[in-house]
Motif scaffolding. Structure first.
Motif, mmCIF file in Angstrom:
data_model
loop_
_atom_site.group_PDB
_atom_site.id
_atom_site.type_symbol
_atom_site.label_atom_id
_atom_site.label_comp_id
_atom_site.label_asym_id
_atom_site.label_seq_id
_atom_site.Cartn_x
_atom_site.Cartn_y
_atom_site.Cartn_z
ATOM 1 N N ALA A 89 -11.700 1.149 -5.550
ATOM 2 C CA ALA A 89 -12.877 1.044 -4.715
ATOM 3 C C ALA A 89 -12.165 -0.479 -4.432
ATOM 4 N N CYS A 90 -11.479 -1.318 -4.758
ATOM 5 C CA CYS A 90 -10.934 -2.577 -4.474
ATOM 6 C C CYS A 90 -10.012 -2.495 -3.265
ATOM 7 N N ARG A 91 -9.035 -1.464 -3.707
ATOM 8 C CA ARG A 91 -7.434 -1.251 -3.078
ATOM 9 C C ARG A 91 -8.319 -0.843 -1.841
ATOM 10 N N LYS A 92 -9.738 0.310 -2.130
ATOM 11 C CA LYS A 92 -10.100 0.118 -0.249
ATOM 12 C C LYS A 92 -10.538 -0.590 -0.014
ATOM 13 N N ALA A 93 -10.893 -1.805 -0.490
ATOM 14 C CA ALA A 93 -11.511 -2.720 0.584
ATOM 15 C C ALA A 93 -10.254 -3.987 0.519
ATOM 16 N N VAL A 94 -9.641 -3.853 0.326
ATOM 17 C CA VAL A 94 -8.206 -4.686 0.832
ATOM 18 C C VAL A 94 -7.616 -3.606 2.234
ATOM 19 N N GLU A 95 -7.980 -2.541 2.303
ATOM 20 C CA GLU A 95 -7.482 -1.955 3.123
ATOM 21 C C GLU A 95 -8.454 -2.167 3.931
ATOM 22 N N ASP A 96 -9.239 -2.142 4.284
ATOM 23 C CA ASP A 96 -10.601 -1.862 5.645
ATOM 24 C C ASP A 96 -10.336 -3.511 5.774
ATOM 25 N N GLU A 97 -9.628 -4.552 4.954
ATOM 26 C CA GLU A 97 -9.836 -6.456 5.391
ATOM 27 C C GLU A 97 -8.475 -6.292 6.382
ATOM 28 N N PHE A 98 -7.230 -5.577 5.827
ATOM 29 C CA PHE A 98 -6.118 -5.250 6.348
ATOM 30 C C PHE A 98 -6.295 -4.604 7.622
ATOM 31 N N ALA A 99 -6.737 -3.812 7.739
ATOM 32 C CA ALA A 99 -7.445 -2.893 9.125
ATOM 33 C C ALA A 99 -8.021 -3.944 9.717
ATOM 34 N N ALA A 100 -8.749 -4.038 9.850
ATOM 35 C CA ALA A 100 -9.370 -5.678 10.849
ATOM 36 C C ALA A 100 -8.712 -6.734 10.966
ATOM 37 N N THR A 101 -8.105 -6.877 10.562
ATOM 38 C CA THR A 101 -6.906 -7.824 10.869
ATOM 39 C C THR A 101 -6.035 -8.167 11.507
ATOM 40 N N ILE A 102 -5.220 -6.180 11.268
ATOM 41 C CA ILE A 102 -4.584 -5.913 12.019
ATOM 42 C C ILE A 102 -5.640 -5.201 13.731
ATOM 43 N N SER A 103 -6.438 -4.937 13.380
ATOM 44 C CA SER A 103 -7.037 -4.981 14.416
ATOM 45 C C SER A 103 -6.858 -6.482 15.113
ATOM 46 N N LYS A 104 -7.520 -6.646 15.018
ATOM 47 C CA LYS A 104 -8.127 -8.642 14.678
ATOM 48 C C LYS A 104 -6.782 -8.850 16.413
ATOM 49 N N ALA A 105 -5.161 -9.216 15.536
ATOM 50 C CA ALA A 105 -4.096 -9.334 15.220
ATOM 51 C C ALA A 105 -4.005 -8.389 17.418
#
Length: 125
Positions: A87-103
């Motif tokens: 669950a924690c890994r999934k949360a980190v993955e979601d944050e990375f995905a949002a940041t990459i999308s923003k970039a």
């Protein structure tokens, strides 16, 4: 329970609270069955609204990290550590995905994004 909140953080207080309690449960600091402070006690200790603590406890219960017994309080649930870590890994993955999308929306290339990640990783102890 040692909770440190950062009022100037972009992360909402209730999410900071959730993350820190989850981390204590995952690393074993808070053992299964151990009681959590009452909503009122924790809100007084942290000098935050009881509604904020209640929201965090509700989310922790939804995620299966705690159990609330009416009239008795909230307790650390029996959890499978591998599921909790996932669950924690999934949360980190979601944050990375949002940041990459923003970039990407800003026109950054894959190489630029990777360079930023590498720089940030080098800065970490």
């Amino acid at each position: 329970m040692k909770i440190i909140l950062n009022n100037s953080s972009m992360v909402p207080i209730y999410e900071q609270l959730i993350n820190q309690i989850k981390n204590e449960i995952i690393d074993g600091t808070q053992a299964a069955g151990s009681p959590l402070p009452s909503v009122r006690a924790l809100s007084a200790q942290l000098k935050i609204s009881a509604l904020t603590v209640k929201k965090a406890y509700d989310r922790l219960e939804e995620d299966g990290f705690i159990i609330t017994v009416h009239g008795k309080g909230s307790f650390v649930a029996e959890t499978d550590r591998s599921l909790a870590m996932e669950a924690c890994r999934k949360a980190v993955e979601d944050e990375f995905a949002a940041t990459i999308s923003k970039a990407r929306n800003l026109g950054m290339t894959v190489e630029e994004i990777i360079d930023i990640v590498n720089i940030l990783l080098e800065e970490q102890p």
